[in-house]
Write a protein that holds these residues in place. Structure first.
Motif, PDB file in Angstrom:
ATOM      1  N   ARG A  23       0.853  -1.196   0.000  1.00  8.52           N
ATOM      2  CA  ARG A  23       0.000   0.000   0.000  1.00  8.52           C
ATOM      3  C   ARG A  23       0.886   1.242   0.000  1.00  8.52           C
ATOM      4  O   ARG A  23       1.687   1.439   0.913  1.00  8.52           O
ATOM      5  CB  ARG A  23      -0.886   0.010   1.250  1.00  8.52           C
ATOM      6  CG  ARG A  23      -1.879   1.170   1.283  1.00  8.52           C
ATOM      7  CD  ARG A  23      -2.688   1.145   2.564  1.00  8.52           C
ATOM      8  NE  ARG A  23      -3.553  -0.016   2.606  1.00  8.52           N
ATOM      9  CZ  ARG A  23      -4.719  -0.118   1.976  1.00  8.52           C
ATOM     10  NH1 ARG A  23      -5.147   0.885   1.251  1.00  8.52           N
ATOM     11  NH2 ARG A  23      -5.438  -1.201   2.061  1.00  8.52           N
ATOM     12  N   SER A  26       0.126   7.628   1.740  1.00 13.75           N
ATOM     13  CA  SER A  26      -0.705   8.724   1.234  1.00 13.75           C
ATOM     14  C   SER A  26       0.194   9.920   0.963  1.00 13.75           C
ATOM     15  O   SER A  26       1.165  10.159   1.683  1.00 13.75           O
ATOM     16  CB  SER A  26      -1.750   9.114   2.276  1.00 13.75           C
ATOM     17  OG  SER A  26      -2.527   8.006   2.608  1.00 13.75           O
ATOM     18  N   CYS A  55     -15.650   1.566   2.007  1.00  9.59           N
ATOM     19  CA  CYS A  55     -14.218   1.498   2.350  1.00  9.59           C
ATOM     20  C   CYS A  55     -13.989   1.623   3.856  1.00  9.59           C
ATOM     21  O   CYS A  55     -14.503   2.542   4.501  1.00  9.59           O
ATOM     22  CB  CYS A  55     -13.554   2.649   1.600  1.00  9.59           C
ATOM     23  SG  CYS A  55     -12.024   3.267   2.247  1.00  9.59           S
ATOM     24  N   TRP A  57     -11.357   2.549   5.442  1.00  7.45           N
ATOM     25  CA  TRP A  57     -10.580   3.745   5.838  1.00  7.45           C
ATOM     26  C   TRP A  57     -11.500   4.969   5.837  1.00  7.45           C
ATOM     27  O   TRP A  57     -11.409   5.833   6.697  1.00  7.45           O
ATOM     28  CB  TRP A  57      -9.394   3.951   4.890  1.00  7.45           C
ATOM     29  CG  TRP A  57      -8.697   2.675   4.561  1.00  7.45           C
ATOM     30  CD1 TRP A  57      -8.710   2.018   3.367  1.00  7.45           C
ATOM     31  CD2 TRP A  57      -7.904   1.853   5.446  1.00  7.45           C
ATOM     32  NE1 TRP A  57      -7.990   0.853   3.451  1.00  7.45           N
ATOM     33  CE2 TRP A  57      -7.473   0.728   4.699  1.00  7.45           C
ATOM     34  CE3 TRP A  57      -7.521   1.962   6.776  1.00  7.45           C
ATOM     35  CZ2 TRP A  57      -6.697  -0.290   5.249  1.00  7.45           C
ATOM     36  CZ3 TRP A  57      -6.741   0.955   7.321  1.00  7.45           C
ATOM     37  CH2 TRP A  57      -6.335  -0.152   6.568  1.00  7.45           C
ATOM     38  N   TYR A  87     -12.563   5.876  -8.600  1.00  9.36           N
ATOM     39  CA  TYR A  87     -13.861   6.199  -7.991  1.00  9.36           C
ATOM     40  C   TYR A  87     -14.645   7.211  -8.817  1.00  9.36           C
ATOM     41  O   TYR A  87     -14.100   8.232  -9.241  1.00  9.36           O
ATOM     42  CB  TYR A  87     -13.665   6.788  -6.594  1.00  9.36           C
ATOM     43  CG  TYR A  87     -13.530   5.733  -5.522  1.00  9.36           C
ATOM     44  CD1 TYR A  87     -14.659   5.149  -4.965  1.00  9.36           C
ATOM     45  CD2 TYR A  87     -12.285   5.320  -5.091  1.00  9.36           C
ATOM     46  CE1 TYR A  87     -14.547   4.171  -3.991  1.00  9.36           C
ATOM     47  CE2 TYR A  87     -12.162   4.333  -4.127  1.00  9.36           C
ATOM     48  CZ  TYR A  87     -13.297   3.770  -3.583  1.00  9.36           C
ATOM     49  OH  TYR A  87     -13.185   2.801  -2.628  1.00  9.36           O
ATOM     50  N   ARG A 129      -1.691   7.743  -6.035  1.00  7.67           N
ATOM     51  CA  ARG A 129      -2.971   7.052  -6.034  1.00  7.67           C
ATOM     52  C   ARG A 129      -4.095   8.042  -5.726  1.00  7.67           C
ATOM     53  O   ARG A 129      -3.878   9.087  -5.111  1.00  7.67           O
ATOM     54  CB  ARG A 129      -2.961   5.937  -4.988  1.00  7.67           C
ATOM     55  CG  ARG A 129      -1.856   4.926  -5.233  1.00  7.67           C
ATOM     56  CD  ARG A 129      -2.236   3.595  -4.672  1.00  7.67           C
ATOM     57  NE  ARG A 129      -3.400   3.074  -5.356  1.00  7.67           N
ATOM     58  CZ  ARG A 129      -3.358   2.492  -6.550  1.00  7.67           C
ATOM     59  NH1 ARG A 129      -2.234   2.349  -7.178  1.00  7.67           N
ATOM     60  NH2 ARG A 129      -4.464   2.046  -7.097  1.00  7.67           N
ATOM     61  N   THR A 131      -7.237   8.189  -3.731  1.00  5.63           N
ATOM     62  CA  THR A 131      -7.909   7.405  -2.683  1.00  5.63           C
ATOM     63  C   THR A 131      -8.939   8.227  -1.915  1.00  5.63           C
ATOM     64  O   THR A 131      -8.899   9.459  -1.903  1.00  5.63           O
ATOM     65  CB  THR A 131      -6.866   6.853  -1.674  1.00  5.63           C
ATOM     66  OG1 THR A 131      -6.172   7.962  -1.101  1.00  5.63           O
ATOM     67  CG2 THR A 131      -5.877   5.910  -2.328  1.00  5.63           C
ATOM     68  N   VAL A 132      -9.847   7.516  -1.290  1.00  6.29           N
ATOM     69  CA  VAL A 132     -10.762   8.065  -0.286  1.00  6.29           C
ATOM     70  C   VAL A 132     -10.323   7.478   1.054  1.00  6.29           C
ATOM     71  O   VAL A 132      -9.760   6.381   1.056  1.00  6.29           O
ATOM     72  CB  VAL A 132     -12.229   7.653  -0.570  1.00  6.29           C
ATOM     73  CG1 VAL A 132     -12.866   8.559  -1.570  1.00  6.29           C
ATOM     74  CG2 VAL A 132     -12.353   6.189  -0.957  1.00  6.29           C
ATOM     75  N   ASN A 146      -5.391  13.103   2.670  1.00  8.01           N
ATOM     76  CA  ASN A 146      -6.055  11.874   2.205  1.00  8.01           C
ATOM     77  C   ASN A 146      -5.592  10.692   3.055  1.00  8.01           C
ATOM     78  O   ASN A 146      -5.428   9.591   2.564  1.00  8.01           O
ATOM     79  CB  ASN A 146      -5.851  11.624   0.698  1.00  8.01           C
ATOM     80  CG  ASN A 146      -4.421  11.294   0.343  1.00  8.01           C
ATOM     81  OD1 ASN A 146      -3.518  11.477   1.149  1.00  8.01           O
ATOM     82  ND2 ASN A 146      -4.213  10.806  -0.870  1.00  8.01           N
ATOM     83  N   GLU A 147      -5.410  10.948   4.323  1.00  7.82           N
ATOM     84  CA  GLU A 147      -4.997   9.889   5.247  1.00  7.82           C
ATOM     85  C   GLU A 147      -6.020   9.815   6.386  1.00  7.82           C
ATOM     86  O   GLU A 147      -6.151  10.754   7.187  1.00  7.82           O
ATOM     87  CB  GLU A 147      -3.584  10.205   5.766  1.00  7.82           C
ATOM     88  CG  GLU A 147      -3.067   9.239   6.799  1.00  7.82           C
ATOM     89  CD  GLU A 147      -3.141   7.790   6.353  1.00  7.82           C
ATOM     90  OE1 GLU A 147      -2.677   7.460   5.249  1.00  7.82           O
ATOM     91  OE2 GLU A 147      -3.695   6.975   7.118  1.00  7.82           O
ATOM     92  N   SER A 148      -6.723   8.688   6.450  1.00  9.34           N
ATOM     93  CA  SER A 148      -7.837   8.581   7.394  1.00  9.34           C
ATOM     94  C   SER A 148      -7.418   8.819   8.841  1.00  9.34           C
ATOM     95  O   SER A 148      -8.147   9.448   9.612  1.00  9.34           O
ATOM     96  CB  SER A 148      -8.517   7.218   7.260  1.00  9.34           C
ATOM     97  OG  SER A 148      -7.598   6.173   7.475  1.00  9.34           O
TER      98      SER A 148
HETATM   99  N1  LIG Z   1      -3.946   5.303   3.814  1.00 15.58           N
HETATM  100  C1  LIG Z   1      -5.174   5.589   3.282  1.00 15.58           C
HETATM  101  C2  LIG Z   1      -5.705   4.414   2.484  1.00 15.58           C
HETATM  102  C3  LIG Z   1      -6.982   4.759   1.784  1.00 15.58           C
HETATM  103  C4  LIG Z   1      -7.339   3.743   0.700  1.00 15.58           C
HETATM  104  O1  LIG Z   1      -6.520   2.922   0.274  1.00 15.58           O
HETATM  105  N2  LIG Z   1      -8.597   3.795   0.232  1.00 15.58           N
HETATM  106  C5  LIG Z   1      -9.021   2.886  -0.817  1.00 15.58           C
HETATM  107  C6  LIG Z   1     -10.487   2.575  -0.694  1.00 15.58           C
HETATM  108  S1  LIG Z   1     -10.832   1.487   0.624  1.00 15.58           S
HETATM  109  C7  LIG Z   1      -8.854   3.581  -2.143  1.00 15.58           C
HETATM  110  O2  LIG Z   1      -9.239   4.712  -2.289  1.00 15.58           O
HETATM  111  N3  LIG Z   1      -8.328   2.851  -3.102  1.00 15.58           N
HETATM  112  C8  LIG Z   1      -8.189   3.322  -4.442  1.00 15.58           C
HETATM  113  C9  LIG Z   1      -6.812   3.089  -4.968  1.00 15.58           C
HETATM  114  O3  LIG Z   1      -5.909   2.704  -4.207  1.00 15.58           O
HETATM  115  O4  LIG Z   1      -6.642   3.307  -6.159  1.00 15.58           O
HETATM  116  C10 LIG Z   1      -6.101   5.959   4.434  1.00 15.58           C
HETATM  117  O5  LIG Z   1      -6.158   5.230   5.437  1.00 15.58           O
HETATM  118  O6  LIG Z   1      -6.756   6.965   4.320  1.00 15.58           O
END
Ligand SMILES: N[C@@H](CCC(=O)N[C@@H](CS)C(=O)NCC(=O)O)C(=O)O
Length: 348
Positions: A23, A26, A55, A57, A87, A129, A131-132, A146-148
């Motif tokens: 992973r 972020s 998700c 996170w 997304y 990436r 991400t949400v 973008n870090e939960s």
């Molecule tokens: N480190 C980030 C991880 C967030 C994450 O990986 N979210 C996933 C959804 S569960 C996402 O958006 N994935 C899309 C991707 O990696 O392309 C956090 O905790 O905020």
């Protein structure tokens, strides 16, 4: 899954290295500055949370928004819909970037369909990436985080300024900071991210290592929660909410889709009653949508589930009595470390 390279969407990405899911960190993972935390309260509507209902996170940040009673301060947008270029932000329909109508010469605002367009609007040459969850500053038109874990902490810290319900309670009490960090890291590595390492493994060895981590962590937590109402005894903390968002998805998604098939959550009596207790809080119950979790996970993970068939939900009575009050009372800490009964603040 795809990612942005210099502001342009590309379908290939680099999250599998030698068969192992890695992973990426972020990009906006730094601690959220105090001015922003104050702004969350003093400038209602300026900051927006963009999350996904499926998700784990995102769910952590959504839960803290509820628990810190920030719904009227921080609008929530759920990214959902077919993942054609990562997304979709509004089910694939047009979505106006919050605050973009204030940009000179753009009275109608900027309309987008994909989350990656929000990232490249914020930083035109963004590489990374998409991400949400993410925290959006609608005044400055940029992503704050973008870090939960950081978003949770910032939401929690608002009680120093807002004092909801007249008490500056905290799910990140300073007294437990270092113990929480250590425990969160262990659980994240072995379980929260472990279920992804198991699901995305592309070699038997990578899968075996991940599965061993997942189930030895569940065993250890089961032992601990047999005698402790929460991870830190009678005190509820953010560590419990982080763990909860993984557990609540375990039997519905990770067990089958990510091949974590050794045991189900409901096979662990203490973890199962602990999860039911957290689920039973009205504000939490309303944040869990099992069919959205299952639909989004099974429809979008086309490498594991190319037909898009959504398997039937496992039978589990999430509303059965948890009886955890027999273990101890339930308390929460104030920012200064005083313990107060949870029932003074929440319907539990
Ligand atoms: N480190 C980030 C991880 C967030 C994450 O990986 N979210 C996933 C959804 S569960 C996402 O958006 N994935 C899309 C991707 O990696 O392309 C956090 O905790 O905020």
């Amino acid at each position: 899954m795809g990612m942005l390279v210099k502001g342009l969407w590309q379908e290939e990405d680099q999250i599998i290295q030698s068969g192992v899911f890695v992973r990426p960190a972020s990009i906006y993972a730094q601690e959220i500055p105090t001015e922003v935390i104050q702004g969350l309260i003093r400038e209602p509507g300026r900051y927006h949370l963009i999350a996904s209902g499926s998700c784990q996170w995102s769910h952590r940040a959504v839960i803290l928004r509820h628990l810190m009673k920030l719904q009227d301060y921080i609008p929530l947008h759920l990214a959902h819909g077919p993942r054609l270029e990562g997304y979709a932000i509004n089910g694939g329909a047009d979505w106006q970037i919050p605050g973009s109508q204030k940009i000179p010469l753009s009275r109608d605002g900027i309309r987008i369909k994909h989350l990656h367009q929000l990232y490249s609007h914020s930083v035109p040459d963004y590489t990374g990436r998409v991400t949400v969850p993410l925290l959006w500053d609608s005044w400055q038109q940029k992503i704050i985080s973008n870090e939960s874990a950081m978003i949770m902490q910032a939401f929690d810290a608002t009680s120093a300024f807002l004092i909801p319900a007249g008490v500056d309670y905290s799910f990140f009490p300073a007294k437990l900071e270092s113990e929480m960090k250590e425990l969160d890291q262990r659980i994240y590595h072995r379980l929260g991210n472990g279920v992804y390492r198991a699901g995305f493994a592309q070699s038997q060895e990578a899968y075996d290592v991940a599965i061993d981590d997942v189930f030895s962590e569940l065993d250890e937590l089961e032992n601990h929660l047999r005698e402790n109402r929460f991870l830190f005894g009678d005190i509820i903390t953010a560590s419990d909410w982080k763990l909860f968002t993984t557990l609540v998805r375990f039997d519905s998604v990770y067990y089958h889709l990510h091949r974590c098939t050794k045991q189900r959550l409901i096979d662990y009596p203490s973890l199962w009653s602990y999860s039911r207790e957290l689920y039973s809080w009205p504000v939490i119950f309303s944040s869990v949508d099992f069919s959205m979790i299952r639909d989004a996970s099974y429809k979008n993970d086309t490498s594991h589930n190319p037909t898009g068939i959504i398997p039937v939900a496992p039978a589990a009575d999430w509303l059965a009595p948890h009886n955890r009050e027999k273990l101890s009372s339930a308390m929460i800490m104030t920012r200064s470390g005083e313990k107060i009964p949870l029932s003074l603040l929440f319907r539990i």
